[in-house]
Design a protein around this motif. Structure first.
Motif, mmCIF file in Angstrom:
data_model
loop_
_atom_site.group_PDB
_atom_site.id
_atom_site.type_symbol
_atom_site.label_atom_id
_atom_site.label_comp_id
_atom_site.label_asym_id
_atom_site.label_seq_id
_atom_site.Cartn_x
_atom_site.Cartn_y
_atom_site.Cartn_z
ATOM 1 N N GLY A 1 17.680 8.847 13.736
ATOM 2 C CA GLY A 1 18.880 9.608 14.076
ATOM 3 C C GLY A 1 18.817 11.027 13.569
ATOM 4 N N PRO A 2 19.925 11.774 13.689
ATOM 5 C CA PRO A 2 19.952 13.168 13.238
ATOM 6 C C PRO A 2 20.122 13.260 11.722
ATOM 7 N N GLU A 3 19.759 14.402 11.174
ATOM 8 C CA GLU A 3 19.989 14.659 9.754
ATOM 9 C C GLU A 3 21.493 14.673 9.494
ATOM 10 N N GLN A 4 21.901 14.016 8.420
ATOM 11 C CA GLN A 4 23.326 13.795 8.187
ATOM 12 C C GLN A 4 24.026 14.928 7.435
ATOM 13 N N GLU A 5 23.282 15.745 6.707
ATOM 14 C CA GLU A 5 23.920 16.773 5.882
ATOM 15 C C GLU A 5 24.767 17.726 6.714
ATOM 16 N N ILE A 6 24.220 18.202 7.823
ATOM 17 C CA ILE A 6 24.958 19.151 8.652
ATOM 18 C C ILE A 6 26.176 18.481 9.294
ATOM 19 N N LEU A 7 26.059 17.201 9.611
ATOM 20 C CA LEU A 7 27.175 16.495 10.233
ATOM 21 C C LEU A 7 28.314 16.300 9.239
ATOM 22 N N LYS A 8 27.954 16.046 7.987
ATOM 23 C CA LYS A 8 28.979 15.942 6.948
ATOM 24 C C LYS A 8 29.643 17.292 6.712
ATOM 25 N N SER B 1 27.560 3.921 15.074
ATOM 26 C CA SER B 1 26.876 2.896 14.290
ATOM 27 C C SER B 1 25.387 3.166 14.119
ATOM 28 N N ARG B 2 24.823 4.037 14.968
ATOM 29 C CA ARG B 2 23.400 4.372 14.866
ATOM 30 C C ARG B 2 23.171 5.691 14.134
ATOM 31 N N SER B 3 24.233 6.243 13.549
ATOM 32 C CA SER B 3 24.217 7.504 12.799
ATOM 33 C C SER B 3 24.145 8.729 13.701
ATOM 34 N N ASN B 4 24.234 8.542 15.036
ATOM 35 C CA ASN B 4 24.283 9.683 15.954
ATOM 36 C C ASN B 4 25.699 10.270 15.980
ATOM 37 N N ILE B 5 25.805 11.503 16.445
ATOM 38 C CA ILE B 5 27.122 12.119 16.563
ATOM 39 C C ILE B 5 27.951 11.355 17.581
ATOM 40 N N LYS B 6 29.171 11.034 17.217
ATOM 41 C CA LYS B 6 30.056 10.292 18.110
ATOM 42 C C LYS B 6 30.699 11.253 19.104
ATOM 43 N N ALA B 7 30.248 11.169 20.354
ATOM 44 C CA ALA B 7 30.763 12.037 21.420
ATOM 45 C C ALA B 7 30.459 11.355 22.743
ATOM 46 N N GLU B 8 31.465 11.126 23.547
ATOM 47 C CA GLU B 8 31.300 10.375 24.787
ATOM 48 C C GLU B 8 30.432 11.125 25.785
ATOM 49 N N TYR B 9 29.495 10.394 26.408
ATOM 50 C CA TYR B 9 28.650 10.998 27.440
ATOM 51 C C TYR B 9 29.524 11.486 28.589
ATOM 52 N N GLY B 10 29.256 12.707 29.028
ATOM 53 C CA GLY B 10 30.044 13.298 30.095
ATOM 54 C C GLY B 10 31.167 14.174 29.582
ATOM 55 N N LYS B 11 31.595 13.927 28.338
ATOM 56 C CA LYS B 11 32.645 14.748 27.727
ATOM 57 C C LYS B 11 32.105 15.580 26.565
ATOM 58 N N TYR B 12 31.258 14.938 25.724
ATOM 59 C CA TYR B 12 30.513 15.630 24.666
ATOM 60 C C TYR B 12 31.374 16.171 23.535
ATOM 61 N N ALA B 13 32.681 15.914 23.547
ATOM 62 C CA ALA B 13 33.562 16.399 22.485
ATOM 63 C C ALA B 13 33.425 15.515 21.253
ATOM 64 N N THR B 14 33.247 16.118 20.090
ATOM 65 C CA THR B 14 33.180 15.382 18.832
ATOM 66 C C THR B 14 34.584 15.184 18.281
ATOM 67 N N SER B 15 34.651 14.594 17.116
ATOM 68 C CA SER B 15 35.947 14.351 16.476
ATOM 69 C C SER B 15 36.579 15.631 15.946
ATOM 70 N N ARG B 16 35.825 16.702 15.917
ATOM 71 C CA ARG B 16 36.361 17.972 15.416
ATOM 72 C C ARG B 16 36.714 18.881 16.591
ATOM 73 N N GLU B 17 37.875 19.436 16.555
ATOM 74 C CA GLU B 17 38.379 20.296 17.616
ATOM 75 C C GLU B 17 37.422 21.455 17.901
ATOM 76 N N GLY B 18 37.060 21.621 19.169
ATOM 77 C CA GLY B 18 36.228 22.746 19.577
ATOM 78 C C GLY B 18 34.759 22.586 19.291
ATOM 79 N N VAL B 19 34.358 21.411 18.788
ATOM 80 C CA VAL B 19 32.947 21.163 18.475
ATOM 81 C C VAL B 19 32.411 20.099 19.434
ATOM 82 N N PHE B 20 31.294 20.407 20.088
ATOM 83 C CA PHE B 20 30.667 19.515 21.052
ATOM 84 C C PHE B 20 29.265 19.134 20.568
ATOM 85 N N ALA B 21 28.696 18.110 21.155
ATOM 86 C CA ALA B 21 27.354 17.668 20.767
ATOM 87 C C ALA B 21 26.569 17.261 22.000
#
Length: 494
Positions: free
Chosen positions: A423-430, A438-458
């Protein structure tokens, strides 16, 4: 599209390549450009098949890819090439793919596995036609900076300069936003630069496109690590939106006794140091892991393992073996891998052909699992012990069973671990305060790409896990579309 009877009149041809024994002596590209008239005949093989699965662009879990993930308009540009309209073909190619010079070199071409001709014959040589179109475009001077008509006043930060980050940046700039790409390494390109050997994707090819992107107004900042050199709060203050394209860089280990011995390295460390030293000084700085005169074992049967073969051969290794824990694939598709799925069949890559030319045999050993590494009195690895295994699926889980009396000892002074990433390095995500799955990847729905933080996409491997360059380009483009929608309320990006 193409010539209606072309697939019956012409046999598949792909560009010829320089002799393996000659090409392993240098880092030059070895694919030879085909004459245009030959390419036009190959494009004529694209049949009027009504439903072109080659450009479908989807992925079925557990089954593989179908068609082109960036939805390349393959029948259209094949028809244009067949009719000699190369510039128009280039325009159609660029409509869906920002970097055909990358995919034309390193993509495994799922499109060809889904070609209708492939049902009963060799598929259309789509990948090599794509390569020829874009290279002619550069040669003729057709590929020039395309500046946006106006700027929106919005600023976007793209973190990571691999294929996902670069495609996101290109699309956002096209929409008129001011884009800055941050890269923690000293060169732009991510795995395109440091993860793929220069002989397969030369840095001058990457840099050629980067120079165009700079002229289009994109800013690149190297040697900047988010969370260390710049905080997420500063990014939030300075930019209207952020797209995370940091890749999957946490190595998967081989959990065997002695795996901390000297001479055992992760494949990406080996590849990165090699390319950096090559580009920095043509190896004169000696800041790389040298395979010269060493017995090399590559653990891992995928593309990264093949890249380690390519590199070790050019160093002048003494011997070379690639372990694949799986059984050798069949020569033909199995019943559970029907067309138009990507064909899971045995193939011999350029790296394997080179090793065979140098040492006389295919370098791969199948069904092999490492049991332990053994070192000398100075802590240097000198051998490894293996056992053959049988792999079965039970209740959706992969089960490996050791086969009695198959133990072997292999001599090795250099062992390269190419068994993937977790998976991705976790320090920057924290630091960015984004949720992971569950796989330590950034949680962002395919097709939408929005993360849990406002204005941040992955997008890319940091969101979907380790995947292909072409899938990273697809996600970068789509994340840019959703970012543009977030910033402007609507979008014209596709």
């Amino acid at each position: 599209m193409g010539k209606p009877t072309g697939f019956m009149e012409y046999k598949r041809e792909t560009p010829s390549k320089r002799d393996p024994l000659a090409r392993v002596k240098n880092w030059q590209e070895f694919t030879i450009i085909m004459p245009e008239e030959k390419v036009e005949k190959q494009a004529a093989r694209c049949m009027d098949c009504a439903v072109p699965f080659c450009q479908t662009g989807t992925s079925m879990p557990g089954s593989g890819d179908i068609g082109c993930p960036v939805y390349n308009l393959i029948p259209e540009w094949n028809d244009l090439v067949y009719r000699g309209k190369w510039k128009e073909a280039l325009i159609r190619l660029h409509k869906t793919n920002n970097f055909p010079e990358f995919t034309g070199r390193v993509c495994p071409a799922p499109c060809e596995g889904s070609c209708t001709v492939a049902i009963s014959d060799d598929p259309v040589s789509i990948k090599s036609i794509e390569f020829q179109i874009v290279e002619k475009g550069f040669k003729e001077g057709w590929i020039k900076p395309q500046l946006p008509e106006k700027r929106t006043g919005k600023k976007v930060a793209v973190i990571g300069s691999g294929p996902a980050g670069l495609s996101a940046a290109a699309q956002l700039n096209k929409a008129g936003h001011s884009v800055t790409v941050f890269e923690k390494d000293d060169r732009i390109g991510g795995l395109l630069t440091y993860g793929i050997p220069d002989v397969k994707l030369p840095f001058h090819v990457v840099n050629r496109r980067l120079n165009i992107m700079r002229e289009e107004g994109i800013e690149f900042r190297t040697s900047v690590e988010i969370g260390k050199d710049i905080s997420s709060d500063q990014l939030n203050n300075d930019y209207d939106s952020v797209i995370l394209c940091t890749g999957a860089q946490v190595h998967r280990d081989v959990p065997a006794e002695g795996n901390d011995l000297k001479g055992i390295h992760y494949a990406m460390d080996f590849l990165r140091q090699n390319t950096k030293s090559l580009l920095d000084s043509e190896y004169s700085d000696e800041n790389y892991i040298n395979a010269e005169n060493k017995n090399v074992i590559v653990i891992g049967g995928g593309d990264t393992g093949a890249d380690c073969i390519t590199t070790s051969l050019r160093h002048g290794c003494a011997s070379l073996t690639q372990f694949d824990i799986n059984v050798q694939k069949d020569e033909e598709r199995k019943e559970d891998n029907p067309w138009p799925l990507y064909p899971i069949v045995h193939s011999k890559e350029d790296a394997h052909k080179e090793a065979e030319a140098v040492f006389g045999d295919d370098p791969r050993a199948y069904k092999v699992m490492t049991k332990k590494f053994v070192g000398d009195e100075n802590g240097n690895v000198k051998e490894l012990h293996t056992i053959d295994v049988k792999t079965e699926w039970k209740d959706g889980e992969k089960i490996r069973t050791e086969i009695p009396n198959t133990e072997r000892v292999w001599k090795a002074e250099l062992i390269l671990l190419a068994v993937g990433f977790t998976g991705p390095e976790q320090e920057i995500l924290k630091d960015m305060k984004v949720e992971t799955d569950s796989r330590s990847n950034i949680k962002a729905e395919y097709g939408k790409y929005a993360t849990s933080r406002e204005g941040v996409f992955a997008a890319g491997d940091s969101r979907r896990g380790q995947s292909l360059v072409v899938w990273a380009i697809n996600e970068g483009r789509e994340a840019a579309r959703e970012c543009d929608r977030y910033l402007m309320g609507a979008t014209n990006l596709v």
